[in-house]
Every structure is written in C-alpha cells, then in structure tokens.
Design a protein around this motif. Structure first.
Motif, PDB file in Angstrom:
ATOM      1  N   LEU A   1       0.696  -1.297  -0.093  1.00 35.40           N
ATOM      2  CA  LEU A   1      -0.156  -0.044   0.089  1.00 35.40           C
ATOM      3  C   LEU A   1       0.839   1.395   0.012  1.00 35.40           C
ATOM      4  CD1 LEU A   1      -2.928   1.295   0.636  1.00 35.40           C
ATOM      5  CD2 LEU A   1      -2.516   1.167   2.779  1.00 35.40           C
ATOM      6  N   ASP A   2       0.444   2.299  -0.679  1.00 33.04           N
ATOM      7  CA  ASP A   2       1.218   3.340  -0.952  1.00 33.04           C
ATOM      8  C   ASP A   2       0.497   4.599  -0.116  1.00 33.04           C
ATOM      9  OD1 ASP A   2      -0.237   4.503  -2.829  1.00 33.04           O
ATOM     10  OD2 ASP A   2       0.748   3.665  -4.344  1.00 33.04           O
ATOM     11  N   LYS A   3       0.850   5.867  -0.079  1.00 30.78           N
ATOM     12  CA  LYS A   3       0.481   6.989   0.653  1.00 30.78           C
ATOM     13  C   LYS A   3      -0.669   7.491  -0.147  1.00 30.78           C
ATOM     14  CE  LYS A   3       3.533   7.986   4.336  1.00 30.78           C
ATOM     15  NZ  LYS A   3       4.157   9.278   5.192  1.00 30.78           N
ATOM     16  N   ARG A   4      -0.883   7.163  -1.355  1.00 28.62           N
ATOM     17  CA  ARG A   4      -1.914   7.411  -2.191  1.00 28.62           C
ATOM     18  C   ARG A   4      -3.263   6.627  -2.097  1.00 28.62           C
ATOM     19  NH1 ARG A   4       0.472   9.984  -7.897  1.00 28.62           N
ATOM     20  NH2 ARG A   4       1.587  11.650  -6.707  1.00 28.62           N
ATOM     21  N   ASN A   5      -3.120   5.603  -1.049  1.00 27.55           N
ATOM     22  CA  ASN A   5      -4.188   4.600  -1.038  1.00 27.55           C
ATOM     23  C   ASN A   5      -4.278   3.753  -1.969  1.00 27.55           C
ATOM     24  OD1 ASN A   5      -5.395   4.101   1.501  1.00 27.55           O
ATOM     25  ND2 ASN A   5      -7.327   5.372   1.257  1.00 27.55           N
ATOM     26  N   ILE A   6      -3.187   3.488  -2.607  1.00 27.66           N
ATOM     27  CA  ILE A   6      -3.319   2.336  -3.863  1.00 27.66           C
ATOM     28  C   ILE A   6      -2.639   1.309  -3.281  1.00 27.66           C
ATOM     29  CG2 ILE A   6      -2.399   1.941  -6.192  1.00 27.66           C
ATOM     30  CD1 ILE A   6      -4.711   4.089  -6.040  1.00 27.66           C
ATOM     31  N   LEU A   7      -3.333   0.059  -3.596  1.00 33.24           N
ATOM     32  CA  LEU A   7      -3.202  -1.383  -3.135  1.00 33.24           C
ATOM     33  C   LEU A   7      -2.461  -1.851  -4.413  1.00 33.24           C
ATOM     34  CD1 LEU A   7      -3.179  -2.868  -0.345  1.00 33.24           C
ATOM     35  CD2 LEU A   7      -5.206  -3.948  -0.964  1.00 33.24           C
ATOM     36  N   ILE A   8      -1.430  -2.328  -4.459  1.00 40.99           N
ATOM     37  CA  ILE A   8      -0.642  -3.179  -5.483  1.00 40.99           C
ATOM     38  C   ILE A   8      -0.549  -4.763  -5.333  1.00 40.99           C
ATOM     39  CG2 ILE A   8       1.153  -3.423  -7.070  1.00 40.99           C
ATOM     40  CD1 ILE A   8      -0.239  -1.230  -7.587  1.00 40.99           C
ATOM     41  N   PHE A   9      -0.947  -5.615  -6.308  1.00 44.11           N
ATOM     42  CA  PHE A   9      -0.633  -6.965  -5.849  1.00 44.11           C
ATOM     43  C   PHE A   9       0.167  -7.315  -7.251  1.00 44.11           C
ATOM     44  CE2 PHE A   9      -4.867  -6.115  -4.416  1.00 44.11           C
ATOM     45  CZ  PHE A   9      -5.100  -7.297  -3.299  1.00 44.11           C
ATOM     46  N   GLU A  10       1.408  -8.029  -6.682  1.00 42.60           N
ATOM     47  CA  GLU A  10       2.446  -8.578  -7.829  1.00 42.60           C
ATOM     48  C   GLU A  10       2.916  -9.537  -7.098  1.00 42.60           C
ATOM     49  OE1 GLU A  10       6.306  -6.076  -7.061  1.00 42.60           O
ATOM     50  OE2 GLU A  10       4.651  -4.826  -6.195  1.00 42.60           O
ATOM     51  N   THR A  11       3.859 -10.754  -8.084  1.00 44.93           N
ATOM     52  CA  THR A  11       4.328 -11.732  -7.629  1.00 44.93           C
ATOM     53  C   THR A  11       5.656 -11.447  -6.902  1.00 44.93           C
ATOM     54  OG1 THR A  11       5.473 -11.870  -9.840  1.00 44.93           O
ATOM     55  CG2 THR A  11       3.378 -12.843  -9.627  1.00 44.93           C
ATOM     56  N   LEU A  12       6.159 -12.232  -6.135  1.00 48.25           N
ATOM     57  CA  LEU A  12       7.362 -12.338  -5.223  1.00 48.25           C
ATOM     58  C   LEU A  12       8.409 -12.352  -6.106  1.00 48.25           C
ATOM     59  CD1 LEU A  12       8.700 -12.316  -2.472  1.00 48.25           C
ATOM     60  CD2 LEU A  12       8.107 -14.581  -2.234  1.00 48.25           C
ATOM     61  N   PHE A  13       8.725 -13.394  -6.885  1.00 52.72           N
ATOM     62  CA  PHE A  13       9.967 -13.989  -7.409  1.00 52.72           C
ATOM     63  C   PHE A  13      10.333 -13.405  -8.587  1.00 52.72           C
ATOM     64  CE2 PHE A  13       7.920 -17.570  -5.074  1.00 52.72           C
ATOM     65  CZ  PHE A  13       9.005 -17.597  -4.076  1.00 52.72           C
TER      66      PHE A  13
END
Length: 336
Positions: A175-187
């Motif tokens: 989550l960033d300070k613009r309230n945007i939640l990002i989903f991504e892969t770890l590897f």
C-alpha cells in the motif's frame, strides 16, 4: 514456550514471531532463552519484523529487523552467535516499510515508490577450535547470514506505507500513501492488479489514507488489509470479496495472522473490554467470528503460536499463555 524469560520490570511494547521488545529496546526471544537480554541502540528505529532460520537450526539463528523510516537501509540485530548489528538492504531512497516473507526474504519499500526483494541466507557458524584458528577468538566467526537483493519493481507512484507477502504462493501486496494497493508476484515481481482504497466501495467512513494499515497474505491467497475500523479481504487477483466491520471491537491493540493445525486460516484481534482484555478469533475460511475469548487478564500485547492453538500474552508481570483449542473445535469443526 512454557519457560518464559523474566521481564525484570521491562514494559513490553510489541511481540513479533515470538520475539518481544520492551520500551527500553531490550529483546526477549521466547523460543530461545539464550537470545535474551540483548539491548538494541536507541537510534535504529522500531522493530519491524523477525527472520528465523527455520530450515537448519545449526546454521545462524534469529534476526530482528529495525527501521527508522528516515535512513536508506534497515538495521539487523543478529540475536544469535556474535549478536552483532549491521546495516542491510541499502536502497537509493529512504526505507519506509519492511517485512519478512517465509523466513527467506525481506521486502523493502522506499520513499521513491520502489519495492525491492532481498534474499536472506544463513551460514554455518564457526565455533570452538575452528573459530579460534580462523578468527583468534570464540566470538564473531562467520557473519552467519547474508542478505542480497534479488529484484525490484516500481508499480506505485507514492511512498510505500505497508507490505505483506506469502512465500508459499509467491504473492506480495503493498500500500502506498495515495491509498493504492498493488498486487504483484514475489519472485519476478510481475504486476497482477491494483485496488484504490479511496474508492466509494472501500473508503472507510469518509477517511482517507490510514498510515497504520496492516497487510496479511495467507497461503490460500486471501489478503487481509486491516484498517482502523474494518478489515478488507481480497482474493489473490485483487478482487474485494468481504468486509469485516470492527464496530463492536473498541480499543483494538493488536492484530495477528494465524494458521491452525489443518488448513484453516484465521485473523486474531486483541482489544480492551472494560478493565480486561479480550481476543476475537475470525475465521478467514468462513468469514465469520469463530469465538471471542473473554478473560479476566489484563495484557498489552499477544502473539499466537501457529498450529498449537495457544496465544502468548504479555503484561507488566511477564509472559503467560492461554489455550483457545476449545474455541476452534466447538465453533468451527463440531464434527472433529
């Protein structure tokens, strides 16, 4: 876990992965009594996460990771061996968030909106005669661990505020300070999806960004985003699937992820109820409260012990445990 160290008047301020820290920055390892009484310097920030060498106890041990949120690195306190401090995970901006994933990786978020993944490797210790031959003393030896950057991404457009991840399914959510939640892969850090927590569907009672948001990523792929008055649950593709409102839970002081003996996943919330402290166990599988444990105990912090249905509690008198196996069995699986 039944033989806890004495707190000796220290006020506990947090417990992460069975590592407790006091107001005076004294560390207590509730799994290994040999690692107790280490006092961290006052200039290294707050305890953010713990990495344990769960693969081979003869190699390395436990690392406590601190962050000031004003330096371009994190500070790692080795709680085993030479018990040395070291600055790790150097980035080109300020480290604003850090978490551990699967006792194998650290994920670091920066003020420049970047996210970087660092692999933690433990090494065999040099001890006894071998250590004296190589190093001339019994102290020190190998650095016992190594942290190297694996990859990085920059899907955000603002400072990173909170991170969660799961090694088993390779999912990272931030989550960033613009309230945007990002989903991504770890590897390989591939983009999956995003969610705007300021949207009408998710906006929390007219409030905007909440800087104490916590993110828990479960093995099933379910993601719990804990805010001030509610918990947002997403699937692994970033779709909102459930909202748990915390209206009836006042004075929450702790939220923890828990894995039961089988595949059941839970979120445990500690809160104040009058003069005592209560514990709410929320079943992620069914999206309902399994039980609320009402105690006469007053405690400030807690930490569940995965797969044995016990919770460690801390207060001014020290550490204790409570068993909640009856709650799980009665409320979730009456056929067991």
């Amino acid at each position: 876990h039944e033989h806890f160290p004495a707190v000796q008047g220290e006020k506990i301020t947090n417990i992460i992965k069975d590592v407790a820290i006091s107001e005076n920055l004294v560390l207590f390892d509730l799994e290994n009594i040999e690692n107790n009484g280490i006092k961290a310097p006052s200039n290294i920030g707050e305890l953010q996460c713990v990495v344990r060498n769960s693969q081979n106890e003869s190699e390395g041990g436990s690392l406590a990771v601190f962050c000031t949120k004003s330096n371009p690195f994190v500070t790692v306190q080795n709680m085993s061996g030479g018990k040395k401090l070291s600055a790790e995970c150097h980035i080109t901006s300020t480290v604003t968030s850090v978490t551990s994933v699967g006792n194998r990786f650290l994920i670091v978020g920066g003020s420049d909106a970047s996210l970087s993944v660092w692999k933690v490797s433990f090494k065999k210790r040099n001890t006894g005669i071998l250590n004296r031959v190589i190093h001339g003393s019994n102290e020190g030896g190998d650095e016992e661990f190594e942290i190297k950057q694996v990859c990085s991404s920059c899907f955000h457009t603002a400072e990173i505020a909170s991170i969660g991840g799961c090694y088993e399914n390779g999912l990272v959510v931030s989550l960033d300070k613009r309230n945007i939640l990002i989903f991504e892969t770890l590897f390989d850090q591939r983009f999956i999806n995003f969610a705007d927590l300021s949207s009408k569907e998710m906006l929390e009672d007219g409030e905007g960004f909440y800087d104490k948001t916590q993110i828990f990523v479960y093995k099933s792929g379910t993601v719990a985003v804990v805010q001030r008055k509610r918990v947002l649950f997403f699937d692994s593709h970033g779709k909102l699937i459930y909202i748990w409102k915390l209206d009836s839970i006042k004075g929450s002081f702790g939220v923890k992820k828990y894995y039961d003996i089988d595949t059941r996943e839970m979120l445990i919330v500690g809160y104040k109820e009058g003069d005592a402290s209560q514990i709410c166990i929320f079943d992620i599988t069914l999206f309902r409260t399994a039980d609320t444990i009402k105690t006469k105990l007053v405690f400030d912090h807690f930490c569940p012990i995965n797969k044995i249905r016990k919770i460690i509690l801390s207060n001014k008198d020290g550490f204790s445990t409570i068993d909640f196996g009856y709650a799980i069995k009665t409320n979730i699986s009456p056929d067991e």
